[in-house]
Design an enzyme around this catalytic site. Structure first.
Site, short mmCIF file in Angstrom:
data_model
loop_
_atom_site.label_atom_id
_atom_site.label_comp_id
_atom_site.label_asym_id
_atom_site.label_seq_id
_atom_site.Cartn_x
_atom_site.Cartn_y
_atom_site.Cartn_z
N ARG A 94 12.26 -53.69 -29.86
CA ARG A 94 11.09 -52.95 -29.35
C ARG A 94 10.71 -51.84 -30.31
NH1 ARG A 94 11.33 -51.71 -22.91
NH2 ARG A 94 10.16 -49.89 -23.63
N ARG A 108 20.06 -50.20 -26.54
CA ARG A 108 19.10 -51.31 -26.42
C ARG A 108 18.37 -51.52 -27.76
NH1 ARG A 108 14.47 -51.07 -21.97
NH2 ARG A 108 13.59 -49.57 -23.41
N LYS A 147 14.88 -48.61 -14.36
CA LYS A 147 13.80 -49.09 -13.47
C LYS A 147 13.66 -50.61 -13.56
CE LYS A 147 10.56 -46.75 -15.58
NZ LYS A 147 11.33 -46.03 -16.59
N ARG A 160 2.27 -43.53 -13.31
CA ARG A 160 2.91 -42.56 -14.19
C ARG A 160 2.08 -41.31 -14.39
NH1 ARG A 160 6.00 -47.06 -17.32
NH2 ARG A 160 7.54 -45.88 -18.46
N ARG A 162 9.11 -40.18 -25.68
CA ARG A 162 8.86 -40.79 -24.36
C ARG A 162 9.47 -39.96 -23.24
NH1 ARG A 162 11.46 -46.20 -25.76
NH2 ARG A 162 11.37 -46.69 -23.56
P1 B4P Z 1 15.09 -49.26 -18.05
O1 B4P Z 1 14.99 -47.90 -17.53
O2 B4P Z 1 15.09 -50.38 -17.05
O3 B4P Z 1 14.00 -49.27 -19.12
P2 B4P Z 1 12.52 -49.68 -18.99
O4 B4P Z 1 12.20 -50.35 -17.69
O5 B4P Z 1 12.27 -50.46 -20.19
O6 B4P Z 1 11.74 -48.31 -18.95
P3 B4P Z 1 10.81 -47.66 -20.01
O7 B4P Z 1 10.20 -46.50 -19.32
O8 B4P Z 1 11.59 -47.37 -21.25
O9 B4P Z 1 9.77 -48.75 -20.45
P4 B4P Z 1 8.48 -49.38 -19.77
O10 B4P Z 1 8.54 -50.82 -20.07
O11 B4P Z 1 8.35 -49.01 -18.32
O12 B4P Z 1 16.44 -49.60 -18.88
C1 B4P Z 1 16.72 -49.09 -20.13
C2 B4P Z 1 18.05 -49.61 -20.68
O13 B4P Z 1 19.13 -49.12 -19.91
C3 B4P Z 1 18.19 -51.13 -20.68
O14 B4P Z 1 18.73 -51.51 -21.93
C4 B4P Z 1 19.18 -51.43 -19.58
O15 B4P Z 1 19.97 -52.57 -19.85
C5 B4P Z 1 20.03 -50.19 -19.58
N1 B4P Z 1 20.59 -49.90 -18.26
C6 B4P Z 1 19.95 -50.02 -17.07
N2 B4P Z 1 20.77 -49.65 -16.06
C7 B4P Z 1 21.96 -49.25 -16.65
C8 B4P Z 1 23.20 -48.74 -16.13
N3 B4P Z 1 23.39 -48.55 -14.82
N4 B4P Z 1 24.17 -48.41 -17.02
C9 B4P Z 1 23.98 -48.60 -18.36
N5 B4P Z 1 22.83 -49.10 -18.90
C10 B4P Z 1 21.83 -49.41 -18.04
O16 B4P Z 1 7.30 -48.67 -20.57
C11 B4P Z 1 7.16 -48.84 -21.97
C12 B4P Z 1 5.83 -48.25 -22.45
O17 B4P Z 1 4.72 -48.97 -21.84
C13 B4P Z 1 5.56 -46.79 -22.09
O18 B4P Z 1 6.15 -45.89 -23.00
C14 B4P Z 1 3.99 -46.76 -22.15
O19 B4P Z 1 3.52 -46.71 -23.47
C15 B4P Z 1 3.62 -48.11 -21.57
N6 B4P Z 1 3.39 -48.03 -20.12
C16 B4P Z 1 4.13 -48.66 -19.17
N7 B4P Z 1 3.67 -48.36 -17.93
C17 B4P Z 1 2.63 -47.50 -18.11
C18 B4P Z 1 1.75 -46.81 -17.22
N8 B4P Z 1 1.85 -46.93 -15.88
N9 B4P Z 1 0.78 -46.02 -17.75
C19 B4P Z 1 0.64 -45.90 -19.07
N10 B4P Z 1 1.44 -46.50 -19.97
C20 B4P Z 1 2.43 -47.30 -19.50
#
Ligand code: B4P
Length: 191
Positions: A133, A127, A13, A88, A144
């Site tokens: 993190r 990652r 994402k 979410r 998660r």
């Molecule tokens: P991403 O999927 O981009 O990970 P993310 O954005 O960090 O999502 P995540 O859900 O984990 O965290 P968020 O910050 O939203 O990528 C993951 C990895 O994959 C990266 O290393 C990337 O380089 C790699 N990658 C991507 N594309 C690839 C490909 N094609 N091939 C190989 N590798 C690839 O949320 C974190 C925390 O914040 C949540 O757990 C929660 O506690 C809180 N939070 C955030 N939003 C919230 C909400 N709306 N409500 C409540 N809590 C919330």
């Protein structure tokens, strides 16, 4: 263009939302990034959010909704935005509906990135070796995924019923996934 990115942790994402916000010249709004910035700055919001993030739990809706409401009230979102990781929960969907109705805006598309769970875990463990993190440990990563399946995956049905859901295969090279998203979006000249 007003877009949401949905998908399990590790689906890409953040990666794809950043790319698309650059291409469309609209801000990327990542609730996870805003929480992490607040954690690193030691704000009250950051202290609240950290407790939940460290456990792989969602930050409470009232905290998250208020934060997004304030962010969407800023003028740089007038022409559009890419929301990454929000909503979410059902409560967050309802709040976002209310915010957009007040602003007289509507979503153009909800992009769901589909990736199987073994690949998700592998990406996040990779990652984990560099990110520092606190929620990228194997135990928290698995939790998660469960929280996502329980609380967020059902939201896809809501957006499917509204006719705005676009599901894209998130497996493969980052650039290939980006091409697929652009090809699937309405009104980008390629969709
Ligand atoms: P991403 O999927 O981009 O990970 P993310 O954005 O960090 O999502 P995540 O859900 O984990 O965290 P968020 O910050 O939203 O990528 C993951 C990895 O994959 C990266 O290393 C990337 O380089 C790699 N990658 C991507 N594309 C690839 C490909 N094609 N091939 C190989 N590798 C690839 O949320 C974190 C925390 O914040 C949540 O757990 C929660 O506690 C809180 N939070 C955030 N939003 C919230 C909400 N709306 N409500 C409540 N809590 C919330």
């Amino acid at each position: 263009m007003r877009l949401l990115f949905m998908g399990p942790p590790g689906a890409g994402k953040g990666t794809q939302a950043e790319m698309l916000s650059g291409k469309l010249d609209v801000p990327q709004i990542s609730t996870g990034d805003i929480f992490r910035t607040n954690v690193s700055q030691g704000t009250e919001l950051g202290r609240t959010a950290q407790r939940y993030m460290d456990e792989g739990e969602y930050v409470p809706d009232e905290v998250t909704n208020e934060m997004v409401r304030n962010r969407l009230a800023e003028s740089d979102t007038n022409l559009g935005f890419v929301l990454d990781g929000y909503p979410r929960t059902v409560d967050q969907v309802e709040t976002l509906d209310g915010i957009l109705a007040e602003l007289g805006q509507a979503l153009d598309a909800v992009v769901s990135l589909a990736v199987d769970s073994e690949e998700l875990i592998a990406r996040l463990l990779k990652r984990a070796r560099t990110s520092g993190r606190s929620d990228d440990t194997e135990e928290v990563i698995r939790h998660r995924q469960e929280v996502y399946l329980e609380q967020t995956a059902p939201l896809l049905e809501i957006y499917a019923e509204r006719g705005v859901l676009v599901t894209v295969d998130g497996l493969g090279e980052v650039d290939d996934v980006a091409e697929r998203i652009l090809a699937a979006l309405p009104g980008t000249g390629q969709g």
